[in-house]
Structures are given as structure tokens and as C-alpha cells.
Enzyme design. Structure first.
Site, PDB file in Angstrom:
ATOM      1  N   GLU A 263      -7.403 -19.650  18.439  1.00 57.75           N
ATOM      2  CA  GLU A 263      -7.011 -19.908  16.860  1.00 57.75           C
ATOM      3  C   GLU A 263      -5.544 -19.883  16.937  1.00 57.75           C
ATOM      4  OE1 GLU A 263      -8.868 -19.768  14.225  1.00 57.75           O
ATOM      5  OE2 GLU A 263     -10.971 -19.472  15.066  1.00 57.75           O
ATOM      6  N   CYS A 297      -0.753 -17.373   9.606  1.00 61.81           N
ATOM      7  CA  CYS A 297      -0.997 -18.666  10.155  1.00 61.81           C
ATOM      8  C   CYS A 297      -1.367 -19.590   9.107  1.00 61.81           C
ATOM      9  CB  CYS A 297      -2.249 -18.387  11.270  1.00 61.81           C
ATOM     10  SG  CYS A 297      -3.662 -17.702  10.434  1.00 61.81           S
TER      11      CYS A 297
HETATM   12  P1  NAD Z   1       1.768 -14.954  20.687  1.00 62.87           P
HETATM   13  O1  NAD Z   1       1.363 -16.229  21.001  1.00 62.87           O
HETATM   14  O2  NAD Z   1       3.194 -14.503  21.156  1.00 62.87           O
HETATM   15  O3  NAD Z   1       1.080 -13.699  21.213  1.00 62.87           O
HETATM   16  C1  NAD Z   1      -0.412 -13.631  21.020  1.00 62.87           C
HETATM   17  C2  NAD Z   1      -1.054 -12.571  22.065  1.00 62.87           C
HETATM   18  O4  NAD Z   1      -1.214 -13.207  23.208  1.00 62.87           O
HETATM   19  C3  NAD Z   1      -0.522 -11.404  22.239  1.00 62.87           C
HETATM   20  O5  NAD Z   1      -1.238 -10.406  22.239  1.00 62.87           O
HETATM   21  C4  NAD Z   1       0.170 -11.378  23.505  1.00 62.87           C
HETATM   22  O6  NAD Z   1       0.554 -10.444  24.260  1.00 62.87           O
HETATM   23  C5  NAD Z   1      -0.671 -12.351  24.122  1.00 62.87           C
HETATM   24  N1  NAD Z   1      -0.140 -13.139  25.468  1.00 62.87           N
HETATM   25  C6  NAD Z   1       1.090 -13.436  25.796  1.00 62.87           C
HETATM   26  N2  NAD Z   1       1.096 -14.181  26.828  1.00 62.87           N
HETATM   27  C7  NAD Z   1      -0.293 -14.272  27.221  1.00 62.87           C
HETATM   28  C8  NAD Z   1      -0.814 -14.900  28.273  1.00 62.87           C
HETATM   29  N3  NAD Z   1      -0.152 -15.608  29.269  1.00 62.87           N
HETATM   30  N4  NAD Z   1      -2.292 -15.027  28.665  1.00 62.87           N
HETATM   31  C9  NAD Z   1      -3.021 -14.479  27.439  1.00 62.87           C
HETATM   32  N5  NAD Z   1      -2.544 -13.575  26.284  1.00 62.87           N
HETATM   33  C10 NAD Z   1      -1.095 -13.509  26.423  1.00 62.87           C
HETATM   34  O7  NAD Z   1       1.771 -14.838  19.214  1.00 62.87           O
HETATM   35  P2  NAD Z   1       2.229 -13.923  18.173  1.00 62.87           P
HETATM   36  O8  NAD Z   1       3.815 -14.231  17.963  1.00 62.87           O
HETATM   37  O9  NAD Z   1       2.037 -12.527  18.255  1.00 62.87           O
HETATM   38  O10 NAD Z   1       1.401 -14.395  16.640  1.00 62.87           O
HETATM   39  C11 NAD Z   1       1.990 -15.668  15.702  1.00 62.87           C
HETATM   40  C12 NAD Z   1       1.207 -16.825  16.320  1.00 62.87           C
HETATM   41  O11 NAD Z   1      -0.161 -16.727  15.963  1.00 62.87           O
HETATM   42  C13 NAD Z   1       1.476 -18.064  15.474  1.00 62.87           C
HETATM   43  O12 NAD Z   1       1.687 -19.157  15.865  1.00 62.87           O
HETATM   44  C14 NAD Z   1       0.353 -17.891  14.402  1.00 62.87           C
HETATM   45  O13 NAD Z   1       0.209 -19.205  13.582  1.00 62.87           O
HETATM   46  C15 NAD Z   1      -0.748 -17.923  15.254  1.00 62.87           C
HETATM   47  N6  NAD Z   1      -1.837 -17.101  14.531  1.00 62.87           N
HETATM   48  C16 NAD Z   1      -2.951 -17.933  14.419  1.00 62.87           C
HETATM   49  C17 NAD Z   1      -4.293 -17.428  13.662  1.00 62.87           C
HETATM   50  C18 NAD Z   1      -5.514 -18.460  13.484  1.00 62.87           C
HETATM   51  O14 NAD Z   1      -6.290 -17.925  13.174  1.00 62.87           O
HETATM   52  N7  NAD Z   1      -5.357 -19.635  13.669  1.00 62.87           N
HETATM   53  C19 NAD Z   1      -4.229 -16.313  13.098  1.00 62.87           C
HETATM   54  C20 NAD Z   1      -3.029 -15.338  13.410  1.00 62.87           C
HETATM   55  C21 NAD Z   1      -1.938 -15.986  14.071  1.00 62.87           C
END
Ligand code: NAD
Length: 507
Positions: A263, A297
Site C-alpha cells: 500500500e 495517502c
Molecule cells: P516510509 O516508507 O518512510 O516508512 C514506512 C515504514 O517502512 C516505516 O515503518 C519504516 O520504518 C519502514 N521501513 C523503512 N525502511 C524499510 C525497509 N528497508 N524494509 C522494511 N520496512 C522499512 O513511509 P512514511 O513516510 O512513514 O509514510 C508516508 C508514505 O506512506 C507516503 O508515501 C504515503 O502515501 C504512504 N501511505 C500509503 C498508504 C496506502 O494505503 N496506500 C497509507 C498510508 C501511507
């Protein structure tokens, strides 16, 4: 007693407030601490110890043990646990909502709305626990029966983003658990307190149902998410976050041929036709673009508007933006809180600069508001001469790009011309436009709305998007199937061994 302390007490987080780490017993990486900051004023809220190797193993082992018992518990009985989870969330609705506001920065009503979303998905999952239907299939062989069953998968790793610090976990956990799985949650390092508070409630409920380990929690940075993604004992990774992190997760999980739900980011457009109810369209645009300070998002990032109504609509939009009250998200009457941290504010400033370099005209805002707090900014509206590169990328901030069109075909082209495919909306009273937008030749997004904005989805529908948004679906409809393994059974009561396709074999 100050408000924060009172809130922590209500949510049984006082041990954290007093400096005692809830994972103090964890061995290994004890020195690594995650600091949780209040985005409203930049102050430190608390520190949470990151899970070390020892704790990682323990949480995974507990989750596996829980799964071995849970998979054979009747699904409607599993539903009773989720009913109790929904009920305790009802009890804690307000303090949890306030904690979400405090730690993430969304306004209080949105924080409480997020808890309501958790409650709603629990209700949905309780009903679902009696509806995990498979098919019966007509067999071509005499006295044979074919059926399709859905079985639990195992342990589901749920990695979540900061902007919905609890609801995304609930969308996954409530469904995964009625499907017979155990859950391990790796929350965003920006919002660990929300995760600790919610997971404690969930773990208590599991404990009352004699199923310890059903809800595991691993706080920490992306390294722990990476570890979960690599772990062959994690049967499904449900990842929510940015496209760039999602791509890494996709490679890691694919390398072990694991299952995943992605997502990822959106770049959602709202089209306003000259046949629209402009009052409705205006409200939806404002709500979609400034809500959660542009950190949903599903935030409306692009306003694609018919040239003939553009000028008048934009003037009304500017007036509405001027009336947006920005400030402490826990204060009554505030519509927009802060960005989550310094980096988010810097990203916003950078994007505005690039948009102007790419020919944009700043119609409104965009300035930091340090007098309110370190990460506050005015929402920005930028009119673009075309859909340039910056418009095609997701900046997680309240920037609304305005692009004009003449024909509906142009509008559709602009709508679909980005790499992300989460949510789209069309405002029109014209039946043909509406039908085209939701047809196979229309919007290429996972969510396509008519006369409703891009954000604020209900849990009953499957939630997710296409293209770089990752293709996953969560929450309602038949999204539950991703949390189960499908098995085709053929049962022979004939006393003979007829082969399929009429095959013959003399043995
Ligand atoms: P992010 O990608 O920085 O982090 C998301 C999660 O991934 C965190 O828990 C982080 O610790 C973890 N992470 C980081 N590196 C990783 C790795 N190598 N392997 C596994 N996990 C890892 O995102 P963010 O800044 O927290 O959130 C914002 C983003 O999320 C935006 O792009 C938004 O559109 C998206 N989002 C999408 C949805 C959806 O349903 N499509 C919902 C909410 C947010």
C-alpha cells in the site's frame, strides 16, 4: 498533573513517561532508542527502546506458537476476540484519538476518526468471521466432490507508515486474526507511542482469550522492517509506506517468493468539470488537500479543472484557504496541524521551489509558520502550465497543483498520466462523464469517486491502488483472501480411480 501525563495515565503508558522503557527487558540492542516527538512544538514526548535480536526472536516465536493454536480455533470464536478488541477501542476512543493527534499531529477529530476506523474494521471482521466462504465446484468425475477452502497463512508482518499510526494496523490485524493468523506489528519510528498503546490493549484482549503472542510488537527503525521482510517464517508482509521503501520491500520479499500486500504512495487528482456542483467540489477540494496537513495517502494533490470554470473556482478556493485555521491540532476549531517533522517541512519547501522553476505560479501560501511551531506551514496552491515532473511525484505535504483542461478526454489523460494509482475523483452532474470516469476506459486508480473527494474512504470497500501504489487491497470486500491460503480439494467416494480428462492408465 499536566495534560500529557494524564493522557499517558489513561492509556497506561505511564511507565514510558517515567523513563522506564516498556521493552526494558529486551536484551541485545538495548542502547538503541526511538525518540517520539510532538510535531506541534518539537518537544520530546518519550523514548521507546528498539527491539533487539533477542526480542525479535522472542516475538516471532510467540507469534508462531499463537498461530499453531489459533489456526484450529473456529473462525466465529476468533471473531469474538475481535469483537472484544472493538469494544475496548470504543472505551479508549477519545484518549487514543488524542494520543494520535499528539504524536502524529492530525487534528483531534481526525485522531478520533482514526480510532473509529479501527472500531469499524473490527465490526466488519466480526461479521466476516462467519463468512470465510469457499466454493464447491462441479467435478467431471462420478462420485467426486470438489471444493475450495481458505486456510490461515501463519504470521502476518504488518509494517506501517506514520500518517495513519493505528488504523492501518487495524485494517490488517482485525482481518488477519479472524482469518486465523497471528500478527507482528512494526510501526513507524515516528509514532511508537500510538503503537504501544494500541498493542497493549490488543495483547490484553488476547491474553483474556488465552492466546498470548497473537499480537506482537517490534518498535524500531526500518532495519526491523527489513528483517521481517527477509524472514521466511513471516507468511505475509503487509507494507504501507512510500514507493521508494515499498520497492525495497518488494525485492526482499520476492527474493524469498513470499506473499505481500503493498500500500504505497498516491498522487491523487480531483477533476472539476464545468458541469459540476461547484459548491460540493469546493468543499471536497479543501478537505482533501489540507486535511491531515496534506499527509494522507489519499490527499488531493492535483486539481484538474475545466478552463471555463477555473478562474471563478480558484478565487473561491483562495478564500476558503484563507479561512483555514492552522494551529495546535488538539485545540478546538483548528483545521490543520503541523507537518510531522523538519524533513517534511524541508521537502515541502523544496517542492514549491521546483514547481516555480518548472513554470508554476504560487497562488497561495507555502510559507513556514515558525511562530506557531517548528514544522507548521501554510498550505500552498500552485497553478501549473502543464503536468511537469514535480506534479507527477508525491510530496507528502499540503501542496495543491492546479492544472486546466478544455476537453474531458484531456482531463482523463492528465488524471492517469502519473505513476501512482491510488485515488481519483470527478465532480460532474453529467452522466456520460461520470460513467466514462468509472469505466474500463476511465480512471486507472484503485479508488474512483464521483462527487466525493479523493480521501476519506469507508472500510467496507477494498482499499488500495494500482501502478506504483503497489496493487494491494486491504480492509473490506474480499480483501481478506490475501490473508489466507487457498486450497482445492477433490474427494473421491466412488471406490474407483477415474482420471481427469478421461485419461486411462492400466496398473
Ligand atoms: P516510509 O516508507 O518512510 O516508512 C514506512 C515504514 O517502512 C516505516 O515503518 C519504516 O520504518 C519502514 N521501513 C523503512 N525502511 C524499510 C525497509 N528497508 N524494509 C522494511 N520496512 C522499512 O513511509 P512514511 O513516510 O512513514 O509514510 C508516508 C508514505 O506512506 C507516503 O508515501 C504515503 O502515501 C504512504 N501511505 C500509503 C498508504 C496506502 O494505503 N496506500 C497509507 C498510508 C501511507
Amino acid at each position: 498533573m499536566d495534560k500529557k501525563r494524564l493522557l499517558f495515565e489513561k492509556l497506561r503508558l505511564s511507565d514510558i513517561n517515567c523513563g522506564y522503557s516498556y521493552q526494558a527487558e529486551a536484551k541485545g540492542n538495548n542502547e538503541l532508542r526511538i525518540k517520539s516527538y510532538n510535531p506541534t512544538d518539537g518537544t520530546l514526548l518519550a523514548e521507546v527502546t528498539s527491539a533487539g535480536d533477542h526480542e525479535y526472536k522472542q516475538v516471532c516465536a510467540n507469534a508462531h506458537r499463537a498461530f499453531m493454536k489459533w489456526r484450529d480455533t473456529p473462525a466465529p470464536v476468533r471473531g469474538q476476540l475481535i469483537r472484544d478488541l472493538g469494544n475496548i477501542l470504543r472505551e479508549y476512543r477519545e484518549p487514543l484519538g488524542e494520543l494520535i493527534s499528539l504524536e502524529m499531529g492530525k487534528i483531534r477529530s481526525e485522531g478520533i476518526g482514526e480510532v473509529q476506523e479501527m472500531i469499524d474494521i473490527c465490526d466488519f471482521a466480526v461479521g466476516l468471521s462467519r463468512q470465510l466462504y469457499g466454493l464447491t465446484i462441479a467435478s467431471e468425475r462420478p462420485a467426486h466432490r470438489m471444493a475450495e477452502q481458505y486456510h490461515p497463512l501463519g504470521t502476518v508482518g504488518v509494517i506501517t507508515a506514520f500518517n495513519f499510526p493505528t488504523a492501518v494496523w487495524a485494517w490488517n490485524a482485525a482481518i488477519a486474526v479472524v482469518c486465523g493468523n497471528s500478527v507482528i506489528w512494526k510501526p513507524s519510528e515516528l509514532t511508537p507511542l500510538c503503537a504501544v498503546a494500541v498493542n497493549r490493549l490488543a495483547a490484553d484482549i488476547a491474553n483474556r482469550h488465552n492466546i498470548d503472542g497473537l499480537f506482537g510488537l517490534l518498535c524500531g527503525t526500518g532495519n526491523i522492517g527489513q528483517k521481517l521482510a527477509e524472514d521466511p517464517n513471516v507468511s505475509l508482509i503487509s507494507f504501507t509506506g512510500s514507493v521508494s521503501t515499498g520497492k525495497k520491500v518488494a525485492v526482499t520479499v520476492s527474493e524469498r517468493l513470499g506473499k505481500m500486500i503493498l500500500e504505497l504512495g498516491g498522487n491523487n487528482a480531483l477533476i472539476v468539470s464545468d458541469k459540476a456542483d461547484l459548491d460540493l467540489a469546493l468543499k471536497a477540494t479543501v478537505f482533501g488537500s489540507v486535511g491531515t496537513a496534506g499527509q494522507r495517502c489519499t490527499t488531493t494533490r492535483r486539481l484538474i479543472i475545466q478552463r471555463s470554470v477555473s478562474e471563478a473556482f480558484t478565487q473561491r478556493l483562495l478564500k476558503a484557504y484563507r479561512s483555514v485555521r492552522i494551529g495546535n491540532p488538539l485545540q478546538e476549531g483548528i483545521l490543520m496541524g503541523p507537518l510531522v517533522n523538519r524533513q517534511a517541512l524541508d521537502n515541502m519547501q523544496k517542492a514549491i521551489k521546483i514547481a516555480l522553476e518548472q513554470g508554476g505560479t504560487l497562488l497561495f501560501g507555502g510559507n513556514p509558520l515558525p511562530d506557531i511551531g517548528p514544522y507548521f506551514a501554510e498550505p500552498a496552491i500552485i497553478k501549473m502550465p502543464a503536468q511537469t515532473d514535480i506534479v507527477k511525484s508525491e510530496t507528502f505535504a499540503p501542496i495543491l497543483y492546479v492544472i486546466e483542461f478544455d476537453t474531458f478526454e484531456q482531463a482523463l489523460h492528465l488524471h492517469n498520466e502519473v505513476r501512482q494509482g491510488l485515488s481519483g475523483a470527478l465532480f460532474t452532474r453529467d452522466l456520460q462523464e461520470a460513467e466514462l470516469f468509472t469505466s474500463s476506459c476511465g480512471a486507472d486508480t484503485g479508488i474512483a469517486n464521483i462527487n466525493i473527494g479523493t480521501s476519506g474512504a469507508e472500510i467496507g470497500g477494498a482499499f488500495g491502488g494500482e501502478k506504483e501504489t503497489g496493487g494491494g487491497r486491504e480492509a473490506g470486500s474480499d480483501a481478506w483472501k490475501a490473508y489466507m491460503r487457498r486450497q482445492t480439494n477433490t474427494i473421491n467416494r466412488s471406490g474407483d480411480l477415474p482420471l481427469a480428462q478421461g485419461g486411462k492408465m492400466d496398473v
